[in-house]
Design a protein around this motif. Structure first.
Motif, PDB file in Angstrom:
ATOM      1  N   SER A  76       0.799  -1.260  -0.077  1.00 30.52           N
ATOM      2  CA  SER A  76       0.086   0.101  -0.049  1.00 30.52           C
ATOM      3  C   SER A  76       0.938   1.140   0.037  1.00 30.52           C
ATOM      4  CB  SER A  76      -0.906  -0.142   1.342  1.00 30.52           C
ATOM      5  OG  SER A  76      -0.271  -0.208   2.294  1.00 30.52           O
ATOM      6  N   THR A 131       2.434   3.733   4.706  1.00 26.24           N
ATOM      7  CA  THR A 131       1.172   3.227   3.732  1.00 26.24           C
ATOM      8  C   THR A 131       0.807   4.860   3.251  1.00 26.24           C
ATOM      9  OG1 THR A 131       0.674   1.507   5.048  1.00 26.24           O
ATOM     10  CG2 THR A 131      -1.097   2.590   3.991  1.00 26.24           C
ATOM     11  N   THR A 178      -1.831   0.806  -4.569  1.00 23.97           N
ATOM     12  CA  THR A 178      -2.984   0.050  -4.413  1.00 23.97           C
ATOM     13  C   THR A 178      -4.060   0.404  -5.402  1.00 23.97           C
ATOM     14  OG1 THR A 178      -2.660  -0.572  -2.021  1.00 23.97           O
ATOM     15  CG2 THR A 178      -4.943  -0.498  -2.744  1.00 23.97           C
TER      16      THR A 178
END
Length: 127
Positions: free
Chosen positions: A30, A101, A53
């Protein structure tokens, strides 16, 4: 994560070229994956990035409309398609992965926000 940039070379102004960033380690997850470049005597400059993602992309002002970043999930690779190349695009190009992330709410563009830098690939654009 082990990144390796490839695809650089010597081209003429106006030509196109595609760079690739292959990940031979764990698959991207991610994070955001970015391209930077560094010309001799200059600081490392943000070029483009893509959220692994969702595939959302963003670009540095100097390449908007000419460069396109994309991802190949099957090959765990990120590409940078460069069109209408200019002599000022001459630099060593690096790919790197964001440190955290990516939620998409902040557009990481500073080198300090990236890690896992691969070896660069050199691009020279002649006039």
């Amino acid at each position: 994560v082990q990144l390796q940039a490839s695809g650089g070379g010597l081209v003429q102004a106006g030509d196109s070229l595609r760079l690739s960033c292959a990940n031979s380690g764990r698959t991207f997850s991610s994070e955001v994956v970015g391209w930077f470049r560094q010309a001799p005597g200059k600081e490392r400059e943000f070029v483009a990035a893509i959220g692994w993602t969702g595939g959302r992309t963003y670009y540095g002002d100097s390449v908007k409309g000419r460069f396109t970043i994309s991802r190949d999930s099957d090959k765990n690779t990120v590409h940078l398609q460069m069109n209408s190349l200019k002599p000022e695009d001459t630099a060593v190009y690096y790919c790197a992965m964001g440190r955290t992330t990516w939620s998409g709410s902040y557009y990481y563009q500073h080198p300090k926000d990236f890690a896992s830098w691969g070896q660069g690939t050199e691009l020279t654009v002649s006039s």
